[in-house]
Design a protein around this motif. Structure first.
Motif, PDB file in Angstrom:
ATOM      1  N   LEU A 210       0.705   3.981   4.415  1.00 47.19           N
ATOM      2  CA  LEU A 210       0.845   5.435   4.368  1.00 47.19           C
ATOM      3  C   LEU A 210      -0.508   6.100   4.142  1.00 47.19           C
ATOM      4  CD1 LEU A 210       4.102   5.676   2.218  1.00 47.19           C
ATOM      5  CD2 LEU A 210       3.865   6.343   4.628  1.00 47.19           C
ATOM      6  N   ALA A 211      -1.330   5.489   3.312  1.00 48.43           N
ATOM      7  CA  ALA A 211      -2.652   6.054   3.038  1.00 48.43           C
ATOM      8  C   ALA A 211      -3.535   6.008   4.283  1.00 48.43           C
ATOM      9  CB  ALA A 211      -3.318   5.300   1.887  1.00 48.43           C
TER      10      ALA A 211
ATOM     11  N   ARG B  36     -11.431   8.146   7.994  1.00 51.28           N
ATOM     12  CA  ARG B  36     -11.623   9.596   8.092  1.00 51.28           C
ATOM     13  C   ARG B  36     -12.889   9.936   8.883  1.00 51.28           C
ATOM     14  NH1 ARG B  36     -10.518   9.085   2.402  1.00 51.28           N
ATOM     15  NH2 ARG B  36      -8.348   9.584   1.958  1.00 51.28           N
TER      16      ARG B  36
ATOM     17  N   ARG C 153       8.370   8.269   7.654  1.00 47.69           N
ATOM     18  CA  ARG C 153       7.508   9.196   6.919  1.00 47.69           C
ATOM     19  C   ARG C 153       6.261   9.644   7.692  1.00 47.69           C
ATOM     20  NH1 ARG C 153       7.341   6.352   1.019  1.00 47.69           N
ATOM     21  NH2 ARG C 153       5.890   8.085   0.614  1.00 47.69           N
ATOM     22  N   THR C 154       5.978   9.009   8.828  1.00 42.13           N
ATOM     23  CA  THR C 154       4.807   9.378   9.624  1.00 42.13           C
ATOM     24  C   THR C 154       5.155   9.268  11.111  1.00 42.13           C
ATOM     25  OG1 THR C 154       3.849   7.162   9.956  1.00 42.13           O
ATOM     26  CG2 THR C 154       3.372   8.257   7.854  1.00 42.13           C
TER      27      THR C 154
ATOM     28  N   ASP D  36      -2.383   8.713   6.526  1.00 45.17           N
ATOM     29  CA  ASP D  36      -2.807  10.008   5.988  1.00 45.17           C
ATOM     30  C   ASP D  36      -4.289  10.247   6.230  1.00 45.17           C
ATOM     31  OD1 ASP D  36      -2.116  12.407   4.335  1.00 45.17           O
ATOM     32  OD2 ASP D  36      -3.630  11.546   3.004  1.00 45.17           O
TER      33      ASP D  36
ATOM     34  N   GLU E 156       2.414   1.466   0.743  1.00 42.96           N
ATOM     35  CA  GLU E 156       1.538   2.511   0.229  1.00 42.96           C
ATOM     36  C   GLU E 156       0.172   2.459   0.902  1.00 42.96           C
ATOM     37  OE1 GLU E 156       2.608   5.003  -1.599  1.00 42.96           O
ATOM     38  OE2 GLU E 156       4.556   4.019  -1.433  1.00 42.96           O
TER      39      GLU E 156
END
Length: 226
Positions: free
Chosen positions: A85-86, A54, A120-121, A89, A82
């Motif tokens: 995906l994180a 981030r 999903r992304t 995100d 998972e």
């Protein structure tokens, strides 16, 4: 080829990571390091950990390859769906994950992980491979770019002192996807050699962003000269 990956062609990617417990193990510090290497000419940055990703994404205007190391043995680089995906995100444009043929903690195959991640992304996927067989399987799984990251760490190949140029030659010769050389690139000459052998890009970490190790190299040389 995706324009994001094309932007790294012939370029230097810098891995900005610090190990747990080290003075620089702070997401804001890693973001500052990332900004500094981009100023120096890095075409992309590789960052580890969700908060690091981030912070780095917010600090630079080049592609960010994100990953999440969970554990320190076996499959631990973005080991499950998972985790992937994180990382997506958190803002990484490219998600790097273990691209070996070893069993994954969630029981999914690499192909299943990539397929669901794409559903999903809209991120791209980098496979950190340890052998030519890994790279070929990762191509079939539908990834976007291959790395030599795990050469010497997955048990299939010996750990070479520098880059595994033999694997580089094999992957460049047999794979249709771009190959990023990563792992034990300790000098500009080694980075240049990787590109001369046909690598698409080269990733350097320790030799640029890990002052503890770099200082150790110099300290050892000085001690040996005394």
């Amino acid at each position: 080829m995706d324009p994001l990956i094309e932007s790294m062609r012939g370029g230097l990617v810098v891995s900005c990571q610090a190990y747990p417990g080290e003075p620089m193990r702070d997401p804001r510090t890693m973001a500052q390091v990332a900004a500094a290497v981009v100023e120096g000419g890095a075409a992309a940055v590789r960052a580890q950990g969700l908060q690091d990703v981030r912070e780095v994404v917010a600090a630079v205007d080049v592609p960010v390859i994100g990953l999440w190391k969970d554990g320190d043995d076996g499959v631990y680089i973005t080991p499950t769906l998972e985790h992937a995906l994180a990382v997506a995100d958190a803002g990484a444009q490219i998600v790097a994950l273990d691209g070996t043929r070893r069993p994954r903690p969630d029981g999914r195959t690499l192909a299943a992980t990539v397929a669901e991640l794409r559903e999903r992304t809209d991120v791209l996927v980098m496979a950190d491979c340890g052998s030519l067989e890994d790279a070929l399987e990762a191509e079939r799984a539908g990834v976007d770019i291959l790395g030599t990251t795990l050469a010497g760490y997955s048990g299939e190949r010996p750990r070479t002192p520098g880059p595994d140029y033999e694997l580089v030659d094999e992957m460049v010769g047999a794979c249709r996807l771009p190959v990023m050389v990563e792992g034990r690139v300790h000098s500009p000459a080694q980075a240049a050699e990787a590109l001369a052998r046909g690598a698409f890009a080269v990733c350097v970490g320790t030799a640029i962003t890990h002052p503890t190790t770099i200082t150790g190299w110099f300290a050892e040389a000085v001690a040996g000269a005394r």
